[in-house]
Design a protein around this motif. Structure first.
Motif, PDB file in Angstrom:
ATOM      1  N   ALA A  91       0.739  -1.268  -0.120  1.00  0.00           N
ATOM      2  CA  ALA A  91       0.051   0.055   0.022  1.00  0.00           C
ATOM      3  C   ALA A  91       0.774   1.190   0.253  1.00  0.00           C
ATOM      4  N   VAL A  92       1.983   1.257   0.733  1.00  0.00           N
ATOM      5  CA  VAL A  92       2.872   2.246   0.738  1.00  0.00           C
ATOM      6  C   VAL A  92       3.643   2.406  -0.464  1.00  0.00           C
ATOM      7  N   PHE A  93       3.943   1.153  -0.899  1.00  0.00           N
ATOM      8  CA  PHE A  93       4.752   1.295  -2.139  1.00  0.00           C
ATOM      9  C   PHE A  93       3.926   1.848  -3.599  1.00  0.00           C
ATOM     10  N   CYS A  94       2.835   1.549  -3.292  1.00  0.00           N
ATOM     11  CA  CYS A  94       1.867   1.869  -4.686  1.00  0.00           C
ATOM     12  C   CYS A  94       1.702   3.353  -4.758  1.00  0.00           C
ATOM     13  N   LYS A  95       1.774   3.950  -3.580  1.00  0.00           N
ATOM     14  CA  LYS A  95       1.185   5.430  -3.525  1.00  0.00           C
ATOM     15  C   LYS A  95       1.990   6.455  -4.737  1.00  0.00           C
ATOM     16  N   PRO A  96       3.429   6.079  -5.010  1.00  0.00           N
ATOM     17  CA  PRO A  96       3.946   7.032  -5.771  1.00  0.00           C
ATOM     18  C   PRO A  96       3.356   7.003  -7.397  1.00  0.00           C
ATOM     19  N   PHE A  97       2.871   5.650  -7.528  1.00  0.00           N
ATOM     20  CA  PHE A  97       2.403   5.292  -8.786  1.00  0.00           C
ATOM     21  C   PHE A  97       0.880   5.753  -9.207  1.00  0.00           C
ATOM     22  N   THR A  98       0.390   6.416  -8.548  1.00  0.00           N
ATOM     23  CA  THR A  98      -1.190   6.838  -8.586  1.00  0.00           C
ATOM     24  C   THR A  98      -1.599   7.950  -7.794  1.00  0.00           C
ATOM     25  N   THR A  99      -2.350   8.511  -8.362  1.00  0.00           N
ATOM     26  CA  THR A  99      -3.107   9.717  -7.650  1.00  0.00           C
ATOM     27  C   THR A  99      -4.262   9.084  -6.749  1.00  0.00           C
ATOM     28  N   ALA A 100      -4.524   8.037  -6.675  1.00  0.00           N
ATOM     29  CA  ALA A 100      -5.711   7.480  -5.868  1.00  0.00           C
ATOM     30  C   ALA A 100      -5.245   7.418  -4.447  1.00  0.00           C
ATOM     31  N   SER A 101      -6.324   7.343  -3.603  1.00  0.00           N
ATOM     32  CA  SER A 101      -6.312   7.226  -2.046  1.00  0.00           C
ATOM     33  C   SER A 101      -5.955   5.487  -2.184  1.00  0.00           C
ATOM     34  N   VAL A 102      -5.006   5.263  -1.381  1.00  0.00           N
ATOM     35  CA  VAL A 102      -4.647   3.861  -0.995  1.00  0.00           C
ATOM     36  C   VAL A 102      -4.611   3.543   0.472  1.00  0.00           C
ATOM     37  N   ARG A 103      -5.321   2.280   0.584  1.00  0.00           N
ATOM     38  CA  ARG A 103      -5.611   2.023   2.074  1.00  0.00           C
ATOM     39  C   ARG A 103      -5.345   0.546   2.067  1.00  0.00           C
ATOM     40  N   TYR A 104      -4.803   0.146   3.283  1.00  0.00           N
ATOM     41  CA  TYR A 104      -4.466  -1.502   3.397  1.00  0.00           C
ATOM     42  C   TYR A 104      -5.494  -1.922   4.546  1.00  0.00           C
ATOM     43  N   TYR A 105      -5.867  -3.024   4.414  1.00  0.00           N
ATOM     44  CA  TYR A 105      -6.897  -3.674   5.249  1.00  0.00           C
ATOM     45  C   TYR A 105      -6.397  -5.160   5.542  1.00  0.00           C
ATOM     46  N   ASN A 106      -6.464  -5.568   6.829  1.00  0.00           N
ATOM     47  CA  ASN A 106      -6.292  -7.114   6.933  1.00  0.00           C
ATOM     48  C   ASN A 106      -7.439  -7.811   6.480  1.00  0.00           C
ATOM     49  N   ASP A 107      -7.227  -9.148   5.933  1.00  0.00           N
ATOM     50  CA  ASP A 107      -8.206 -10.119   5.433  1.00  0.00           C
ATOM     51  C   ASP A 107      -9.461  -9.860   6.208  1.00  0.00           C
ATOM     52  N   SER A 108      -9.422  -9.842   7.594  1.00  0.00           N
ATOM     53  CA  SER A 108     -10.482 -10.026   8.511  1.00  0.00           C
ATOM     54  C   SER A 108     -11.263  -8.716   8.194  1.00  0.00           C
ATOM     55  N   ASP A 109     -10.922  -7.629   7.752  1.00  0.00           N
ATOM     56  CA  ASP A 109     -11.611  -6.291   7.607  1.00  0.00           C
ATOM     57  C   ASP A 109     -12.176  -6.030   6.054  1.00  0.00           C
ATOM     58  N   ILE A 110     -12.066  -7.124   5.489  1.00  0.00           N
ATOM     59  CA  ILE A 110     -12.687  -6.807   4.025  1.00  0.00           C
ATOM     60  C   ILE A 110     -13.948  -6.315   3.823  1.00  0.00           C
ATOM     61  N   ASP A 111     -14.879  -6.368   4.673  1.00  0.00           N
ATOM     62  CA  ASP A 111     -16.077  -5.690   4.624  1.00  0.00           C
ATOM     63  C   ASP A 111     -15.964  -4.041   4.790  1.00  0.00           C
ATOM     64  N   GLU A 112     -15.019  -3.711   5.741  1.00  0.00           N
ATOM     65  CA  GLU A 112     -14.561  -2.304   6.035  1.00  0.00           C
ATOM     66  C   GLU A 112     -14.089  -1.847   4.671  1.00  0.00           C
ATOM     67  N   ALA A 113     -13.034  -2.523   3.990  1.00  0.00           N
ATOM     68  CA  ALA A 113     -12.618  -2.073   2.714  1.00  0.00           C
ATOM     69  C   ALA A 113     -13.661  -1.722   1.636  1.00  0.00           C
ATOM     70  N   ARG A 114     -14.638  -2.620   1.654  1.00  0.00           N
ATOM     71  CA  ARG A 114     -15.827  -2.617   0.589  1.00  0.00           C
ATOM     72  C   ARG A 114     -16.580  -1.410   1.173  1.00  0.00           C
ATOM     73  N   GLU A 115     -16.876  -1.043   2.160  1.00  0.00           N
ATOM     74  CA  GLU A 115     -17.472   0.051   2.707  1.00  0.00           C
ATOM     75  C   GLU A 115     -16.749   1.238   2.487  1.00  0.00           C
ATOM     76  N   TRP A 116     -15.569   1.072   2.615  1.00  0.00           N
ATOM     77  CA  TRP A 116     -14.691   2.587   2.227  1.00  0.00           C
ATOM     78  C   TRP A 116     -14.938   2.969   0.824  1.00  0.00           C
ATOM     79  N   LEU A 117     -14.621   1.936  -0.092  1.00  0.00           N
ATOM     80  CA  LEU A 117     -14.646   1.868  -1.528  1.00  0.00           C
ATOM     81  C   LEU A 117     -16.146   2.538  -1.997  1.00  0.00           C
ATOM     82  N   MET A 118     -17.125   2.154  -1.385  1.00  0.00           N
ATOM     83  CA  MET A 118     -18.732   2.552  -1.622  1.00  0.00           C
ATOM     84  C   MET A 118     -18.939   3.905  -1.176  1.00  0.00           C
ATOM     85  N   GLU A 119     -18.150   4.577  -0.207  1.00  0.00           N
ATOM     86  CA  GLU A 119     -18.492   5.844   0.281  1.00  0.00           C
ATOM     87  C   GLU A 119     -18.284   7.151  -0.787  1.00  0.00           C
ATOM     88  N   ASP A 120     -19.047   8.147  -0.743  1.00  0.00           N
ATOM     89  CA  ASP A 120     -19.176   9.097  -1.467  1.00  0.00           C
ATOM     90  C   ASP A 120     -18.276  10.050  -1.082  1.00  0.00           C
TER      91      ASP A 120
END
Length: 120
Positions: A91-120
């Motif tokens: 997640a840290v390594f990817c940041k210089p290669f994109t203008t996207a907001s990049v976050r890391y989530y543990n496997d157990s937090d996949i639903d939280e990752a999905r929620e973040w992606l769906m937020e406006d």
């Protein structure tokens, strides 16, 4: 190598699940799908989930670098979901290669990752 792709929210969100080692051939199957979503929707959001993932071979890594350069500003958010410390480092390594907001989530937090992606 196993890869599963699914479109969410009318194609504005792409969910990619990978396991094993990503090779050039598999990567070349993924790229047209992502480019189609970008062409249809503009900026997209991506959930990249790694399960028993062993990275890229040299050919896939080169394809990834070319893709990242071409689509530097086409991603709005990227959620990286994994199970190991080195995957968090991606997640840290990817940041210089994109203008996207990049976050890391543990496997157990996949639903939280999905929620973040769906937020406006």
């Amino acid at each position: 190598m196993s890869v599963q792709l699914s479109e969410v929210a009318q194609g504005k969100y792409l969910e990619v699940h990978v396991s094993g080692k990503l090779d050039r051939e598999t990567y070349q199957r993924l790229v047209p799908l992502a480019e189609e979503q970008i062409a249809e929707n503009g900026k997209i959001r991506v959930l990249f989930a790694m399960h028993d993932f062993h990275g890229w071979d040299a050919g896939a890594l080169w394809e990834d670098i070319k893709f990242d350069a071409k689509h530097f500003s086409d991603f709005e958010r990227i959620a990286i979901v994994g199970e190991r410390k080195w995957e968090r480092g991606m997640a840290v390594f990817c940041k210089p290669f994109t203008t996207a907001s990049v976050r890391y989530y543990n496997d157990s937090d996949i639903d939280e990752a999905r929620e973040w992606l769906m937020e406006d």
